[in-house]
Design an enzyme around this catalytic site. Structure first.
Site, mmCIF file in Angstrom:
data_model
loop_
_atom_site.group_PDB
_atom_site.id
_atom_site.type_symbol
_atom_site.label_atom_id
_atom_site.label_comp_id
_atom_site.label_asym_id
_atom_site.label_seq_id
_atom_site.Cartn_x
_atom_site.Cartn_y
_atom_site.Cartn_z
ATOM 1 N N TYR A 27 0.782 -1.230 0.000
ATOM 2 C CA TYR A 27 0.000 0.000 0.000
ATOM 3 C C TYR A 27 0.817 1.286 0.000
ATOM 4 O O TYR A 27 1.738 1.442 0.798
ATOM 5 C CB TYR A 27 -0.931 0.033 1.228
ATOM 6 C CG TYR A 27 -2.015 1.064 1.049
ATOM 7 C CD1 TYR A 27 -3.178 0.752 0.356
ATOM 8 C CD2 TYR A 27 -1.850 2.367 1.502
ATOM 9 C CE1 TYR A 27 -4.152 1.708 0.136
ATOM 10 C CE2 TYR A 27 -2.820 3.330 1.285
ATOM 11 C CZ TYR A 27 -3.967 2.991 0.605
ATOM 12 O OH TYR A 27 -4.926 3.936 0.374
ATOM 13 N N GLY A 50 2.190 4.684 0.837
ATOM 14 C CA GLY A 50 3.414 5.140 1.488
ATOM 15 C C GLY A 50 4.305 4.006 1.997
ATOM 16 O O GLY A 50 5.498 4.205 2.222
ATOM 17 N N LYS A 82 7.175 8.631 0.427
ATOM 18 C CA LYS A 82 7.494 9.000 1.810
ATOM 19 C C LYS A 82 8.880 8.495 2.224
ATOM 20 O O LYS A 82 9.616 9.174 2.931
ATOM 21 C CB LYS A 82 6.440 8.453 2.760
ATOM 22 C CG LYS A 82 5.026 8.830 2.402
ATOM 23 C CD LYS A 82 4.800 10.318 2.472
ATOM 24 C CE LYS A 82 3.327 10.633 2.173
ATOM 25 N NZ LYS A 82 2.985 12.030 2.409
ATOM 26 N N HIS A 125 6.829 17.803 4.012
ATOM 27 C CA HIS A 125 5.498 17.269 3.668
ATOM 28 C C HIS A 125 4.595 18.458 3.315
ATOM 29 O O HIS A 125 3.708 18.837 4.073
ATOM 30 C CB HIS A 125 4.966 16.505 4.880
ATOM 31 C CG HIS A 125 3.742 15.677 4.612
ATOM 32 N ND1 HIS A 125 2.861 15.306 5.607
ATOM 33 C CD2 HIS A 125 3.253 15.128 3.469
ATOM 34 C CE1 HIS A 125 1.891 14.574 5.087
ATOM 35 N NE2 HIS A 125 2.101 14.456 3.797
ATOM 36 N N SER A 157 -1.294 14.350 7.036
ATOM 37 C CA SER A 157 -1.961 13.475 6.079
ATOM 38 C C SER A 157 -3.483 13.648 6.157
ATOM 39 O O SER A 157 -4.049 13.698 7.251
ATOM 40 C CB SER A 157 -1.596 12.022 6.380
ATOM 41 O OG SER A 157 -0.192 11.892 6.328
ATOM 42 N N CYS A 180 -5.307 16.225 5.496
ATOM 43 C CA CYS A 180 -5.733 17.492 6.103
ATOM 44 C C CYS A 180 -5.807 18.623 5.084
ATOM 45 O O CYS A 180 -5.808 19.802 5.466
ATOM 46 C CB CYS A 180 -4.828 17.867 7.261
ATOM 47 S SG CYS A 180 -5.054 16.773 8.677
ATOM 48 N N GLY A 181 -5.832 18.314 3.792
ATOM 49 C CA GLY A 181 -6.189 19.358 2.836
ATOM 50 C C GLY A 181 -5.121 19.846 1.875
ATOM 51 O O GLY A 181 -5.343 20.839 1.180
ATOM 52 N N LYS A 182 -3.978 19.170 1.749
ATOM 53 C CA LYS A 182 -2.931 19.657 0.824
ATOM 54 C C LYS A 182 -3.390 19.554 -0.635
ATOM 55 O O LYS A 182 -3.300 20.523 -1.387
ATOM 56 C CB LYS A 182 -1.615 18.878 1.014
ATOM 57 C CG LYS A 182 -0.910 19.169 2.338
ATOM 58 C CD LYS A 182 0.413 18.445 2.473
ATOM 59 C CE LYS A 182 0.284 16.941 2.405
ATOM 60 N NZ LYS A 182 -0.599 16.348 3.451
ATOM 61 N N THR A 183 -3.848 18.363 -1.042
ATOM 62 C CA THR A 183 -4.258 18.193 -2.442
ATOM 63 C C THR A 183 -5.334 19.216 -2.796
ATOM 64 O O THR A 183 -5.309 19.835 -3.858
ATOM 65 C CB THR A 183 -4.786 16.761 -2.681
ATOM 66 O OG1 THR A 183 -3.763 15.838 -2.286
ATOM 67 C CG2 THR A 183 -5.138 16.536 -4.135
ATOM 68 N N ASP A 216 2.018 17.229 -2.233
ATOM 69 C CA ASP A 216 2.340 16.424 -1.047
ATOM 70 C C ASP A 216 3.756 16.636 -0.502
ATOM 71 O O ASP A 216 3.963 16.563 0.697
ATOM 72 C CB ASP A 216 2.141 14.930 -1.372
ATOM 73 C CG ASP A 216 2.060 14.051 -0.128
ATOM 74 O OD1 ASP A 216 1.312 14.408 0.804
ATOM 75 O OD2 ASP A 216 2.756 13.029 -0.077
HETATM 76 P P1 GTP Z 1 -2.309 13.234 2.145
HETATM 77 O O1 GTP Z 1 -2.363 12.833 0.710
HETATM 78 O O2 GTP Z 1 -2.761 12.136 3.073
HETATM 79 O O3 GTP Z 1 -1.002 13.798 2.578
HETATM 80 O O4 GTP Z 1 -3.494 14.319 2.392
HETATM 81 P P2 GTP Z 1 -3.787 15.818 1.925
HETATM 82 O O5 GTP Z 1 -3.248 16.759 2.947
HETATM 83 O O6 GTP Z 1 -3.421 16.046 0.521
HETATM 84 O O7 GTP Z 1 -5.386 15.873 2.116
HETATM 85 P P3 GTP Z 1 -6.564 16.128 1.056
HETATM 86 O O8 GTP Z 1 -6.453 17.460 0.369
HETATM 87 O O9 GTP Z 1 -6.675 14.939 0.192
HETATM 88 O O10 GTP Z 1 -7.824 16.223 2.029
HETATM 89 C C1 GTP Z 1 -8.233 15.174 2.869
HETATM 90 C C2 GTP Z 1 -9.685 15.320 3.264
HETATM 91 O O11 GTP Z 1 -9.928 16.608 3.822
HETATM 92 C C3 GTP Z 1 -10.617 15.177 2.062
HETATM 93 O O12 GTP Z 1 -11.711 14.376 2.442
HETATM 94 C C4 GTP Z 1 -11.047 16.586 1.775
HETATM 95 O O13 GTP Z 1 -12.333 16.639 1.202
HETATM 96 C C5 GTP Z 1 -11.001 17.262 3.154
HETATM 97 N N1 GTP Z 1 -10.688 18.714 3.041
HETATM 98 C C6 GTP Z 1 -9.718 19.274 2.304
HETATM 99 N N2 GTP Z 1 -9.751 20.625 2.372
HETATM 100 C C7 GTP Z 1 -10.767 20.923 3.207
HETATM 101 C C8 GTP Z 1 -11.311 22.154 3.689
HETATM 102 O O14 GTP Z 1 -10.868 23.263 3.375
HETATM 103 N N3 GTP Z 1 -12.367 22.058 4.568
HETATM 104 C C9 GTP Z 1 -12.890 20.845 4.940
HETATM 105 N N4 GTP Z 1 -13.912 20.849 5.794
HETATM 106 N N5 GTP Z 1 -12.409 19.670 4.500
HETATM 107 C C10 GTP Z 1 -11.358 19.702 3.651
HETATM 108 C C1 SPV Z 2 0.082 10.457 3.537
HETATM 109 O O1 SPV Z 2 -0.317 9.568 4.305
HETATM 110 O O2 SPV Z 2 0.536 11.549 3.953
HETATM 111 C C2 SPV Z 2 -0.002 10.244 2.070
HETATM 112 C C3 SPV Z 2 -0.458 8.934 1.576
HETATM 113 O O3 SPV Z 2 0.325 11.154 1.314
HETATM 114 S S1 SPV Z 2 0.779 7.690 1.620
HETATM 115 O O4 SPV Z 2 1.495 7.731 0.331
HETATM 116 O O5 SPV Z 2 0.130 6.406 1.790
HETATM 117 O O6 SPV Z 2 1.702 7.968 2.681
HETATM 118 MN MN MN Z 3 1.050 12.990 2.438
#
Ligand code: GTP
Ligand code: SPV
Ligand code: MN
Length: 603
Positions: A219, A221, A228, A248, A270, A272-275, A297
């Site tokens: 899986y 990471g 990672k 990160h 992880s 928490c909203g980066k993408t 990321d």
């Molecule tokens: P990793 O890939 O794990 O590192 O995560 P990431 O930080 O890229 O997180 P990602 O943007 O995928 O968001 C994760 C979850 O948070 C998703 O279900 C989003 O819909 C939600 N999310 C992202 N931005 C916001 C925001 O501004 N507000 C709220 N309420 N939820 C958010």
């Molecule tokens: C994270 O967990 O922060 C990710 C997904 O970006 S993974 O590649 O599984 O670590």
């Molecule tokens: Mn990540």
């Protein structure tokens, strides 16, 4: 080619000279592949060239074996579903180790094992593990192929799923191999899915010899070692020695209506909203604004000769969280993943379209394990289900994404999921205070790693699972990097996740986050007012543009204020946390800590 074996790496293999097939002009690589093949005993060895034809053949074979299924070809052309083992759906932090000679170098923030012990344990697991399987040699480059800031690696794996993911996530294949042959150095990553037995699963890092050994998981990471393991854990260690930072962080370009683009890097833990921030689409009220994604990321940050901080994204694709992606929250991603996408652990509809919680459209027929959907058995899509897609498919991909020197960073954001305590945004007084803000970060845990969810834990710079060395040395390194910058980015802390009494998010988030980014840029250019507080600068009530924003003034006031009682307890917790790192914590960081604590006590 004739060579002598490396006795420390694979001590149980005889050290007599042997004939090695001439697969590459890099003798170290040829020898290592040969040694691994003797250890793991695969049926065949395949050197990946990264071509489309190779990708198509692997996908064809995986469709046949059942490792992939094809999704609805009309609605989702070239999209595939992979169902991972139900016990292999996230990173396993308790099985992830940093193996430095001196335990203190790994620090209290990492699980540690002595390198010799770890190596022996892993060699035992890898022995004969590829019998009947294909060994894939996957050369990859993290960062633009012609950037001096990029670094190469080779992953040996027995998983074709890993190969097709690495092709989308990195610059994989022939060009990377040629760079390795020119440069000589590369990170060695050895991976096998093994039997997927959680009792025989370990992710080992040897930063001092630039090696990774990962066994027993297929899986994300745990298995895509360029991500990672290399670009964060190994690279952070290398970066400290060479004077840069591996973080990160997303990297995003924000273009204003005058056509000027400024770049921001943001570290959120992880899921928490980066993408989402990296691909944001401006709200209706913000005509003329445009967001450009550089990375979603990981960022490698280098102090430039001009005194600014320059960033590249070492990755070439996204491994993004699927649940919550909708035409409302992230229209960019929603469209992007309707073609050329690998889905992992989502549900499917009756007509074989991918489905997930928050998709809004359609309904699930089969859950992520392929069982007929039943609401009593939990969510249809796994909460950590992911999409893998090349960055070239992103309509908002930045034209600077391939720039060899990277992009100059105007501001750094730290942030997490906090239902209380942290305001929508505040600004650190200066770089060193910003390092404290990063070091003091905390966030509610998510499904991205196995274990309890929704529990607040300290996650400095969103690097708790990823820093390849002692956090105290890391904070010291951050302070040193700041000292080298004449034009250091300003540092901010954001929180999109404050909740009201009913557990509802107060801030609308997503596209509306642009309003907060605007204040960040205004402050970075010195054109916005702020209110001083013990924890840093806060916006004035009108500092955040509220044109057409569906949020009442009281709510806004709440989001922009701090509860000093809660912050005094927060500082106690931060103090206890820093205390774990003892004397190694840099004095400048403790000074910043005392300054904030005293300011709060005076209130
Ligand atoms: P990793 O890939 O794990 O590192 O995560 P990431 O930080 O890229 O997180 P990602 O943007 O995928 O968001 C994760 C979850 O948070 C998703 O279900 C989003 O819909 C939600 N999310 C992202 N931005 C916001 C925001 O501004 N507000 C709220 N309420 N939820 C958010
Ligand atoms: C994270 O967990 O922060 C990710 C997904 O970006 S993974 O590649 O599984 O670590
Ligand atoms: Mn990540």
């Amino acid at each position: 080619a004739r060579y002598t074996r490396h006795p420390r790496l694979y001590p149980e293999i005889s050290s007599k000279e042997t004939e090695v097939p001439m697969t590459t002009s890099n003798a170290t690589l040829a020898r290592w592949v040969d040694e691994v093949a003797r250890l793991t005993r695969p049926e065949r060895i395949h050197w990946c060239d990264g071509s489309e034809a190779e990708d198509a053949r692997l996908i064809e074979a995986m469709l046949e074996s059942g490792e992939l299924t094809r999704l609805n070809e009309k609605t989702h052309p070239d999209c595939y579903l992979h169902r991972s083992d139900p016990a292999d759906v996230a990173r396993v932090e308790h099985l992830t180790f940093v193996c430095t000679e001196d335990r203190e170098d790994a620090g209290p923030n990492n699980h540690w094992m002595a390198p010799d012990e770890a190596r022996e344990k892993m060699l035992g697991l890898f022995e004969g593990c590829m019998e009947g399987r294909t060994l894939y040699v996957v050369p990859y480059c993290m960062g633009p192929i012609d950037s001096p800031l990029s670094r190469c690696g080779v992953e040996i794996t027995d998983s074709p799923y890993v190969v097709i993911n690495m092709r989308r996530m990195t610059r994989m294949g022939q060009a990377a191999l040629e760079r390795i042959e020119r440069e000589g150095s590369f990170v060695k990553g050895l991976h096998s899915t093994g039997e997927l037995d959680p009792e025989r699963r370990f992710i080992m890092h040897f930063p001092e010899s630039l090696e990774i050994m990962s066994f027993g998981s297929g899986y994300g990471g745990n298995a895509l070692l360029g991500k990672k393991c290399h670009a964060l854990r190994i690279a952070s260690h290398q970066a400290r020695q060479e004077g840069w930072l591996a973080e990160h962080m997303l990297i995003v370009g924000i273009e204003n209506p005058r056509g000027e683009t400024h770049y921001v890097a943001a570290a959120f833990p992880s899921a928490c909203g980066k993408t989402n921030l990296a691909m944001l689409i401006p709200p209706e009220s913000h005509k003329g604004w445009k967001i450009w994604t550089v990375g979603d990321d990981i960022a490698w940050l280098h102090p430039g000769e001009d005194g600014r901080l320059w960033a590249i994204n070492p990755e070439a694709g996204y491994f993004g969280v699927v649940p919550g992606t909708s035409p409302k929250t992230n229209p960019n991603a929603y469209d992007m993943i309707t073609q050329d996408t690998i889905f992992t652990n989502v549900a499917v509809t009756e007509d074989n379209q991918p489905w997930w919680e928050g998709k809004k459209d359609g309904e699930p027929a089969y859950d992520w394990q392929g069982r007929p959907y039943n609401a009593d058995m939990g969510p249809a899509a796994h909460p950590n289900s992911r999409f893998t897609v090349s960055a070239n498919n992103n309509p908002s991909q930045s034209p600077e994404a391939e720039s060899p020197r990277g992009v100059p960073i105007s501001a750094i954001l730290f942030g997490g999921r906090r239902k209380d305590v942290a305001p929508l945004i505040f600004e650190a007084r200066d770089w060193n205070h910003g390092v404290l803000v990063g070091a003091g970060m905390a966030s509610e845990t998510t499904a991205a790693a196995t274990g309890a969810q929704g529990v607040v834990r300290r996650d400095p710079m969103a690097m708790k699972p990823f820093c390849g060395y002692n956090f105290a040395d890391y904070w010291d390194h951050w302070i040193r990097v700041g000292n080298k910058l004449d034009k250091a980015p300003k540092i901010f802390h954001v929180n999109w996740f404050r909740q009201d009494g009913n557990g509802k998010f107060i801030w609308p988030g997503f596209g509306e986050n642009l309003r907060v980014l605007r204040w960040v840029l205004d402050r970075s250019h010195g054109d916005a007012e702020a209110v001083e507080s013990p924890i840093g600068y806060l916006p004035t009530l009108d500092g955040i543009d509220q044109t057409d924003l569906d949020l009442d003034r009281d709510a806004m006031e709440g989001l922009l204020s701090i509860d000093e009682g809660l912050w005094r307890s927060e500082m106690t917790e931060i103090g206890d946390f820093l205390g774990q790192f003892g004397e190694r914590v840099p004095d400048q960081l403790m000074e910043e800590f005392r300054r904030v604590r005293e300011a709060l006590n005076k209130q």
